[in-house]
Design an enzyme around this catalytic site. Sequence first.
Site, PDB file in Angstrom:
ATOM      1  N   CYS A   1      84.869  15.711  66.119  1.00 43.08           N
ATOM      2  CA  CYS A   1      83.539  15.296  66.578  1.00 43.08           C
ATOM      3  C   CYS A   1      83.043  16.345  67.567  1.00 43.08           C
ATOM      4  O   CYS A   1      82.549  16.019  68.642  1.00 43.08           O
ATOM      5  CB  CYS A   1      83.560  13.899  67.178  1.00 43.08           C
ATOM      6  SG  CYS A   1      84.803  13.633  68.453  1.00 43.08           S
TER       7      CYS A   1
ATOM      8  N   ASP B   1      92.185  13.912  62.056  1.00 40.13           N
ATOM      9  CA  ASP B   1      91.035  13.710  62.950  1.00 40.13           C
ATOM     10  C   ASP B   1      91.460  14.288  64.299  1.00 40.13           C
ATOM     11  O   ASP B   1      91.950  13.579  65.166  1.00 40.13           O
ATOM     12  CB  ASP B   1      90.716  12.219  63.041  1.00 40.13           C
ATOM     13  CG  ASP B   1      89.470  11.940  63.859  1.00 40.13           C
ATOM     14  OD1 ASP B   1      88.766  12.902  64.212  1.00 40.13           O
ATOM     15  OD2 ASP B   1      89.213  10.768  64.177  1.00 40.13           O
TER      16      ASP B   1
END
Length: 457
Positions: free
Chosen positions: A367, A314
């Site tokens: 993101c 991530d």
Amino acid sequence: MTPAARLSGAIDLLCAIQNAPRRPADATANAFFRERRYIGGGDRRAISAIVWDVLRGWRRLQWHLKDISGDISPRLLCSASLLLGGETMENVRKLFSGERYAQKPLTSREDMALKGLEGKELSTQKQPIAVRLEYPDWLDSALRETFGNRLPDEMEAMLGTPTLDLRVNLLKGSREAAIRELRRESLQAEPTKLSPWGLRLDGRQPVTATQAFKDGLVEIQDEGSQLVVAAADARGEHRVLDYCAGAGGKTLALAMTMENRGHIVACDVHEKRLDGAVKRLRRAGVHNVERHLLVSGDKWAKRRAGSFDRVLVDAPCSGTGTWRRNPDARLRLTPEDIQELVIKQAQILDRAASLVKPGGRIIYATCSLLACENGQQIDAFLKRRTDFVRLPKEQMSELLPAELRNKAQFSLTPLRDGTDGFFACVLERVVADVKPEETTETTETAVTTPVAEGPST
């Protein structure tokens, strides 16, 4: 608190945010309220709502106030936000009464600047598109590369208020049980459309005060983050590495999909973040996780090369996909930040790749909305590492909804999917064409800290 006192608190908070321009606004707000514990929950939410409305409308507010002389103060920004949101000038003046807990009266300069805003709307077609849609001018070409003709609609959706998403912890109970528990405390949660474990609430809700949260039955996690975990397809027989674990949000979800079996290693370079994961792991009843603090000086990754079935990356990114909930991030982001992040992401991918066993998978996620951090980053990695391929679509996780299983990578947006903006790609390690001495080595040390078994009491 009176409406005037709430506005005064909002102005003070906005001043604090402006005085720490490189610090995330939510971190500043948390510190602000910790120092003012006398402010109750309802008042905190009201103050935050005023401030976040200003942050979401920052460029448009500045555009409306551009012709006034002098600095555009937090007093002007909060007042202009109220007026452009439908409040009357008479009521705004009353909020600046100068009485106890209220701001001092508007000056003649402030009054004159604000008076012309009554009855106007925050957005207007006269504003340049980057102003109207609240993104930096220098990002226009990159966003158009991502969205093309959809840019106005996609960025308009980014201006909205985000929902509050929860992930049900199946180690503690079912989604139906979580819905019932939340309804007992007057919170109306609905199942999310894409995640099999997700629940959705409207707006800000006091979830952390509920028994369902305290018991570990639910965790706050955007539906997009849940789908990244679903893409990992981690199972109980696997050895899994959460390489950029932070405070453990995805680690918790991985443990759930593994049914508390197998083994998870949660790594991060920030000790405080990893320490913050301990309480969450215990509350969730997770006991198949150990933590590793990555510190400069050793060859931890080299000793564990090729030992993990799944490696979740991530990656640190621009956060452009989270602008709905972090509108201040638009103001802090610079071209230099993007350049540095792209380099860092490539380095992290190379390090993480050496830890994947043949036949294992690496899941890269951000993101971000930007191609340079997403698809282009993957394309560049596959040119460097010919022993990795995109996972064939027929092998994508069955935990994902059907519309996301038709290719090895997918993107999510608020407009199309109702989530934050996310990108995820699943890569599989096949033939090891890279010689061991050519593999990028990390200069990091692991400080191992097992997590105590069993749920917190």
